[in-house]
Design a protein around this motif. Sequence first.
Motif, PDB file in Angstrom:
ATOM      1  N   TYR A   1       4.147   2.615   8.551  1.00 12.01           N
ATOM      2  CA  TYR A   1       4.444   1.575   7.573  1.00 12.01           C
ATOM      3  C   TYR A   1       3.378   0.491   7.649  1.00 12.01           C
ATOM      4  O   TYR A   1       2.708   0.325   8.658  1.00 12.01           O
ATOM      5  N   ARG A   2       3.267  -0.275   6.552  1.00 13.95           N
ATOM      6  CA  ARG A   2       2.352  -1.413   6.542  1.00 13.95           C
ATOM      7  C   ARG A   2       3.144  -2.681   6.225  1.00 13.95           C
ATOM      8  O   ARG A   2       3.858  -2.734   5.223  1.00 13.95           O
ATOM      9  N   PHE A   3       3.006  -3.660   7.088  1.00 15.12           N
ATOM     10  CA  PHE A   3       3.725  -4.925   6.933  1.00 15.12           C
ATOM     11  C   PHE A   3       2.738  -6.065   6.758  1.00 15.12           C
ATOM     12  O   PHE A   3       1.785  -6.182   7.516  1.00 15.12           O
ATOM     13  N   ILE A   4       3.003  -6.905   5.749  1.00 18.97           N
ATOM     14  CA  ILE A   4       2.146  -8.077   5.563  1.00 18.97           C
ATOM     15  C   ILE A   4       3.015  -9.304   5.841  1.00 18.97           C
ATOM     16  O   ILE A   4       4.164  -9.376   5.397  1.00 18.97           O
TER      17      ILE A   4
ATOM     18  N   PRO B   1       5.650   1.830  16.420  1.00 20.37           N
ATOM     19  CA  PRO B   1       4.397   1.605  17.153  1.00 20.37           C
ATOM     20  C   PRO B   1       3.140   1.911  16.330  1.00 20.37           C
ATOM     21  O   PRO B   1       2.080   1.352  16.597  1.00 20.37           O
ATOM     22  N   ASP B   2       3.245   2.774  15.312  1.00 20.54           N
ATOM     23  CA  ASP B   2       2.044   3.122  14.548  1.00 20.54           C
ATOM     24  C   ASP B   2       1.886   2.305  13.262  1.00 20.54           C
ATOM     25  O   ASP B   2       0.979   2.559  12.467  1.00 20.54           O
ATOM     26  N   ALA B   3       2.778   1.354  13.051  1.00 16.80           N
ATOM     27  CA  ALA B   3       2.704   0.552  11.821  1.00 16.80           C
ATOM     28  C   ALA B   3       1.438  -0.303  11.825  1.00 16.80           C
ATOM     29  O   ALA B   3       0.875  -0.609  12.872  1.00 16.80           O
TER      30      ALA B   3
ATOM     31  N   VAL C   1      -3.111  -7.811  -1.349  1.00 16.99           N
ATOM     32  CA  VAL C   1      -1.926  -6.953  -1.530  1.00 16.99           C
ATOM     33  C   VAL C   1      -2.350  -5.589  -2.085  1.00 16.99           C
ATOM     34  O   VAL C   1      -1.879  -4.541  -1.637  1.00 16.99           O
ATOM     35  N   LYS C   2      -3.288  -5.618  -3.035  1.00 14.57           N
ATOM     36  CA  LYS C   2      -3.773  -4.367  -3.639  1.00 14.57           C
ATOM     37  C   LYS C   2      -4.421  -3.446  -2.604  1.00 14.57           C
ATOM     38  O   LYS C   2      -4.168  -2.248  -2.573  1.00 14.57           O
ATOM     39  N   GLN C   3      -5.273  -4.042  -1.758  1.00 16.06           N
ATOM     40  CA  GLN C   3      -5.997  -3.237  -0.766  1.00 16.06           C
ATOM     41  C   GLN C   3      -5.086  -2.765   0.366  1.00 16.06           C
ATOM     42  O   GLN C   3      -5.163  -1.626   0.805  1.00 16.06           O
ATOM     43  N   PHE C   4      -4.210  -3.654   0.832  1.00 20.07           N
ATOM     44  CA  PHE C   4      -3.411  -3.333   2.026  1.00 20.07           C
ATOM     45  C   PHE C   4      -2.199  -2.465   1.691  1.00 20.07           C
ATOM     46  O   PHE C   4      -1.710  -1.711   2.522  1.00 20.07           O
TER      47      PHE C   4
ATOM     48  N   PRO D   1       1.196  -3.091   1.184  1.00 15.20           N
ATOM     49  CA  PRO D   1       2.299  -3.226   2.148  1.00 15.20           C
ATOM     50  C   PRO D   1       3.598  -2.587   1.653  1.00 15.20           C
ATOM     51  O   PRO D   1       3.831  -2.525   0.439  1.00 15.20           O
ATOM     52  N   HIS D   2       4.424  -2.111   2.588  1.00 12.67           N
ATOM     53  CA  HIS D   2       5.760  -1.614   2.227  1.00 12.67           C
ATOM     54  C   HIS D   2       6.746  -2.773   2.110  1.00 12.67           C
ATOM     55  O   HIS D   2       7.694  -2.718   1.333  1.00 12.67           O
ATOM     56  N   VAL D   3       6.529  -3.813   2.930  1.00 13.74           N
ATOM     57  CA  VAL D   3       7.376  -5.011   2.874  1.00 13.74           C
ATOM     58  C   VAL D   3       6.491  -6.234   3.142  1.00 13.74           C
ATOM     59  O   VAL D   3       5.555  -6.158   3.938  1.00 13.74           O
ATOM     60  N   ALA D   4       6.800  -7.359   2.464  1.00 15.51           N
ATOM     61  CA  ALA D   4       6.113  -8.624   2.739  1.00 15.51           C
ATOM     62  C   ALA D   4       7.134  -9.594   3.340  1.00 15.51           C
ATOM     63  O   ALA D   4       8.280  -9.650   2.889  1.00 15.51           O
TER      64      ALA D   4
END
Length: 362
Positions: free
Chosen positions: A4-7, A32-34, A91-94, A96-99
């Motif tokens: 997952y990607r979190f911003i 752990p891999d987020a 936001v476009k580049q990263f 994220p699944h949730v901000a």
Amino acid sequence: MDNYRFILSGGGTGGHIYPAVAIANELKRRYPDAKFLFVGAKDKMEMEKVPQAGYEIKGLWISGLQRKLTLKNLMFPFKVISSLLEARNTVKQFKPHVAIGTGGFASGPLLRMAQRAGVPCVLQEQNSFAGITNKLLAAKAEKICVAYDGMERFFPKEKIVKTGNPIRTDLVAVSKNKEEALDFFGLKGDKKTVLVLGGSLGALRINQLIEKELDFFAKQNLQVLWQCGKLYYEAYKKHDSDTVKVMAFVNRMDLAYAAADVIISRAGAGSVSELCLVGKPVIFIPSPNVAEDHQTQNAKALVSKDAAIMLKEDELDAEFETNFSNLMGSEALQEKLGKNIRKMAMPKATEHIVDEIEKLLK
């Protein structure tokens, strides 16, 4: 799925940065891999604190609106536009699944753009009186995690979850041995200890008060552990003695809390949440120079539940000695305040907030 990607965004003061880092740490423990990306304001302390915690941060050119007409204010619209464009690209580049926003200037542009891009957003509001940024973002947020009751004054009721504020739990293992704590600071076991906390930079009005009351404390056979802040250390270190320990900064807050019998403190949201876990009698002296007078509101929320005493800065000369003597003279009052403030503690706040974030990943 673990990647997952979190911003995350929040900053300007430690009160907004620390919760964001605590939430990231708990997410990392579960995933752990987020991947994580923080967004802050270019010249603020998050640019230093977040990398220290091991996370990448991107700075936006943003600042708060000054109360008066200044050059900074004339720049404000340009800063907002520049920050919105930068936030949109981020936001476009990263992707994220949730901000996650914890308040402060920079979280405004970032979360607004995340919301536009259809990214689910979670807000965390530390204070009992909501900040401007979070109020503006609330309508399009999925969830708003709060620390106080009555927050439907500011936010849509169905989005509010009462979780409490993330706290540095390592600081408040107050079961620590009091003798060890007194020994660490070179204090005596036969005197009661007053712990004075003015925040990391210090609080001028609290320092002036303590300086004025040193004789009064001595007459009551008290010793003082006085964190005066790095801005004021040079001015006050001359008072350091056997019974008055003057420090710019307390590195071992856990031991300071363990040594204390009574605490005099500012009422920032993080301090208040920490002191609930500590569970000792507190006299709050809120900072009047804080946006929307948050600190007074935070302290009032505890006073209304008989969980603390509050004195405003302009009442100190007239009221401090009476209130302080009443407190020190009554074991029953000390006990009541300690018991009631402990009831307000929410030690699992970070986990609850992350539970809410997890629901949005499904």
